[in-house]
Enzyme design. Structure first.
Site, PDB file in Angstrom:
ATOM      1  N   CYS A   1      -3.434   1.260   0.325  1.00 56.83           N
ATOM      2  CA  CYS A   1      -2.730   0.802  -0.882  1.00 56.83           C
ATOM      3  C   CYS A   1      -3.212  -0.584  -1.305  1.00 56.83           C
ATOM      4  O   CYS A   1      -2.405  -1.456  -1.646  1.00 56.83           O
ATOM      5  CB  CYS A   1      -1.232   0.788  -0.631  1.00 56.83           C
ATOM      6  SG  CYS A   1      -0.523   2.405  -0.269  1.00 56.83           S
ATOM      7  N   ALA A   2      -4.510  -0.796  -1.269  1.00 61.38           N
ATOM      8  CA  ALA A   2      -5.084  -2.093  -1.649  1.00 61.38           C
ATOM      9  C   ALA A   2      -4.769  -2.404  -3.110  1.00 61.38           C
ATOM     10  O   ALA A   2      -4.478  -1.506  -3.912  1.00 61.38           O
ATOM     11  CB  ALA A   2      -6.589  -2.077  -1.425  1.00 61.38           C
TER      12      ALA A   2
ATOM     13  N   ALA B   1      -6.589  -0.468  -5.765  1.00 62.55           N
ATOM     14  CA  ALA B   1      -6.118   0.905  -5.882  1.00 62.55           C
ATOM     15  C   ALA B   1      -4.887   0.976  -6.780  1.00 62.55           C
ATOM     16  O   ALA B   1      -4.808   1.814  -7.695  1.00 62.55           O
ATOM     17  CB  ALA B   1      -5.816   1.477  -4.502  1.00 62.55           C
TER      18      ALA B   1
ATOM     19  N   ARG C   1      -3.640  -1.408  -8.897  1.00 61.93           N
ATOM     20  CA  ARG C   1      -3.796  -1.992 -10.235  1.00 61.93           C
ATOM     21  C   ARG C   1      -4.705  -1.188 -11.143  1.00 61.93           C
ATOM     22  O   ARG C   1      -4.447  -1.086 -12.348  1.00 61.93           O
ATOM     23  CB  ARG C   1      -4.348  -3.423 -10.142  1.00 61.93           C
ATOM     24  CG  ARG C   1      -3.412  -4.447  -9.551  1.00 61.93           C
ATOM     25  CD  ARG C   1      -3.964  -5.851  -9.804  1.00 61.93           C
ATOM     26  NE  ARG C   1      -5.386  -5.963  -9.517  1.00 61.93           N
ATOM     27  CZ  ARG C   1      -5.891  -6.261  -8.323  1.00 61.93           C
ATOM     28  NH1 ARG C   1      -5.085  -6.470  -7.302  1.00 61.93           N
ATOM     29  NH2 ARG C   1      -7.197  -6.365  -8.149  1.00 61.93           N
TER      30      ARG C   1
ATOM     31  N   SER D   1      -0.700   5.006   3.802  1.00 63.00           N
ATOM     32  CA  SER D   1      -0.662   3.628   4.251  1.00 63.00           C
ATOM     33  C   SER D   1      -0.187   3.608   5.690  1.00 63.00           C
ATOM     34  O   SER D   1       0.521   4.513   6.147  1.00 63.00           O
ATOM     35  CB  SER D   1       0.286   2.791   3.379  1.00 63.00           C
ATOM     36  OG  SER D   1       0.426   1.471   3.900  1.00 63.00           O
ATOM     37  N   ARG D   2      -0.580   2.554   6.417  1.00 57.47           N
ATOM     38  CA  ARG D   2      -0.041   2.369   7.757  1.00 57.47           C
ATOM     39  C   ARG D   2       1.397   1.866   7.711  1.00 57.47           C
ATOM     40  O   ARG D   2       2.088   1.856   8.721  1.00 57.47           O
ATOM     41  CB  ARG D   2      -0.930   1.395   8.523  1.00 57.47           C
ATOM     42  CG  ARG D   2      -2.305   1.986   8.838  1.00 57.47           C
ATOM     43  CD  ARG D   2      -3.251   0.969   9.432  1.00 57.47           C
ATOM     44  NE  ARG D   2      -4.516   1.590   9.820  1.00 57.47           N
ATOM     45  CZ  ARG D   2      -5.604   0.927  10.196  1.00 57.47           C
ATOM     46  NH1 ARG D   2      -5.564  -0.396  10.216  1.00 57.47           N
ATOM     47  NH2 ARG D   2      -6.698   1.564  10.539  1.00 57.47           N
TER      48      ARG D   2
ATOM     49  N   TYR E   1      -3.679   7.017   7.875  1.00 62.06           N
ATOM     50  CA  TYR E   1      -4.863   7.533   7.174  1.00 62.06           C
ATOM     51  C   TYR E   1      -5.278   8.903   7.701  1.00 62.06           C
ATOM     52  O   TYR E   1      -5.660   9.796   6.944  1.00 62.06           O
ATOM     53  CB  TYR E   1      -6.028   6.551   7.307  1.00 62.06           C
ATOM     54  CG  TYR E   1      -5.697   5.139   6.890  1.00 62.06           C
ATOM     55  CD1 TYR E   1      -4.758   4.874   5.884  1.00 62.06           C
ATOM     56  CD2 TYR E   1      -6.329   4.061   7.492  1.00 62.06           C
ATOM     57  CE1 TYR E   1      -4.454   3.576   5.507  1.00 62.06           C
ATOM     58  CE2 TYR E   1      -6.035   2.748   7.121  1.00 62.06           C
ATOM     59  CZ  TYR E   1      -5.087   2.515   6.143  1.00 62.06           C
ATOM     60  OH  TYR E   1      -4.796   1.238   5.777  1.00 62.06           O
TER      61      TYR E   1
ATOM     62  N   HIS F   1     -14.691   0.837   5.933  1.00 64.71           N
ATOM     63  CA  HIS F   1     -15.213   1.886   5.060  1.00 64.71           C
ATOM     64  C   HIS F   1     -15.954   2.967   5.830  1.00 64.71           C
ATOM     65  O   HIS F   1     -15.763   4.161   5.594  1.00 64.71           O
ATOM     66  CB  HIS F   1     -16.159   1.299   4.004  1.00 64.71           C
ATOM     67  CG  HIS F   1     -15.466   0.502   2.949  1.00 64.71           C
ATOM     68  ND1 HIS F   1     -16.143  -0.104   1.914  1.00 64.71           N
ATOM     69  CD2 HIS F   1     -14.153   0.198   2.769  1.00 64.71           C
ATOM     70  CE1 HIS F   1     -15.282  -0.733   1.143  1.00 64.71           C
ATOM     71  NE2 HIS F   1     -14.069  -0.574   1.636  1.00 64.71           N
TER      72      HIS F   1
ATOM     73  N   LYS G   1     -16.918  -0.601  -2.893  1.00 62.35           N
ATOM     74  CA  LYS G   1     -18.142  -1.310  -2.578  1.00 62.35           C
ATOM     75  C   LYS G   1     -17.906  -2.361  -1.495  1.00 62.35           C
ATOM     76  O   LYS G   1     -16.814  -2.952  -1.469  1.00 62.35           O
ATOM     77  CB  LYS G   1     -18.678  -1.972  -3.844  1.00 62.35           C
ATOM     78  CG  LYS G   1     -17.631  -2.897  -4.461  1.00 62.35           C
ATOM     79  CD  LYS G   1     -18.133  -3.705  -5.582  1.00 62.35           C
ATOM     80  CE  LYS G   1     -17.070  -4.637  -6.081  1.00 62.35           C
ATOM     81  NZ  LYS G   1     -16.470  -5.533  -5.068  1.00 62.35           N
TER      82      LYS G   1
END
Length: 327
Positions: free
Chosen positions: A8-9, A12, A14, A33-34, A54, A75, A93
């Site tokens: 949920c970074a 992601a 926004r 999410s953890r 995950y 990643h 990236k």
């Protein structure tokens, strides 16, 4: 295509999840999410299922593709896990923090007939296609050099981009934009001439840097990047008969009106283009790649990874220049 999101970074929540939700080609199946509360909050917002962990998301049978917006150091692990379970992957990236690992994952995706796409969004904006056409039409004569820069203001102290163990640092986070621009216009034959990185403020990662690159026939590229600067997002191309300049090149909002500066004969012409949503365009490109089975430019992704590693290995390091008082 039903997509699951691993993490949920901020990017992601926004940018990518709203674009997935708006796409006619994609349905958001689940977000993992953890932190179960975070997964629940994000899932409620986007009308999908929350998943705690995950690995649990990859056990679901209603997920055909995954988006991986985790810290860079994670990643490789989760991109491979997704590929191993037969899912297409859109990875933030850089795909990994090591070019050999990136090569392995690209090969794995190809062997399994899956799409592994790196989420470099600006290359899907129509602006850069228009610049390419100007170059192809000889608008500035023979291309001689490229200059590109992406710099941002300092981040909060606890930001993961200052965390070495999580793959932080200015090169991978912001340097990737001008480097990719150089590859986009000059091609994969681009090679490194030299580089300089600086660790500012006592950080364990580089906070700024620059590199000089060149094609085999001598077209040069100078790139600059950093995360302790005023904001800058631009590139310029100069040829035997003129130049092209582009501002707000890498992260423009969807309603931004792109302007290409065309400089010839001592005059400047401003070419204005219609706004274009590069986030939506990226999502559409990923869906189209999955649908068609045509992978999206893996050669450039790998060459970019190789050059990032070369810059890290070969760069000289220096401390910021101290301001000397006049007393």
């Amino acid at each position: 295509m039903r997509v699951g999101v691993i993490g949920c970074a901020g990017i992601a929540v926004r940018r990518m999840l709203p674009a997935f939700a708006a796409s006619p080609d994609i349905e958001i199946a689940a977000v993992a999410s953890r932190d179960p509360d975070k997964a629940r909050r994000v899932a409620e917002r986007f009308g999908c299922r929350p998943v705690h962990g995950y690995g649990e998301l990859l056990e679901r049978d209603d997920v055909q593709a995954v988006y991986v917006p985790l810290p860079a150091a994670l990643h490789a692990e989760w991109t491979q896990a997704a590929l191993d379970t037969g899912r297409h992957v859109l990875a933030e990236k850089p795909v990994t923090t090591d070019h050999l690992r990136t090569a392995e994952l690209l090969e794995l995706a190809a062997a399994r007939d899956l799409v592994l796409m790196e989420n470099v969004m600006f290359v899907h904006h129509r602006l850069h296609g228009a610049v390419r056409r100007l170059l192809a039409d000889g608008a500035i004569g023979e291309l001689r050099s490229l200059g590109a820069a992406f710099t941002i203001p300092p981040l909060p102290d606890g930001d993961i981009r200052y965390d070495r163990e999580l793959g932080g640092g200015a090169l991978a986070d912001v340097g990737i934009y001008p480097l990719r621009a150089a590859l986009h216009f000059l091609g994969p034959g681009l090679g490194l001439v030299g580089a300089r990185l600086t660790r500012g403020g006592g950080r364990r990662v580089e906070t700024s840097g620059a590199a000089l690159l060149s094609t085999p026939d001598g077209v040069t590229a100078q790139i600059a990047f950093g995360m302790e600067h005023a904001y800058r997002s631009s590139y310029e191309l100069w040829g035997s008969e003129g130049g092209i300049t582009v501002d707000r090149a890498f992260t423009p909002p969807a309603d931004h009106v792109p302007v290409i500066g065309l400089h010839r004969d001592g005059k400047t012409e401003e070419i204005r283009l219609a706004p274009h949503d590069q986030v939506a365009a990226t999502v559409a490109a990923f869906a189209a790649a999955v649908r068609s089975g045509v992978r999206t430019d893996p050669g450039t992704t790998l060459r970019q990874a190789e050059l990032l590693d070369e810059i890290h290995r070969s760069a000289s390091y220096g401390a910021p220049v101290a301001t000397v008082g006049t007393g």
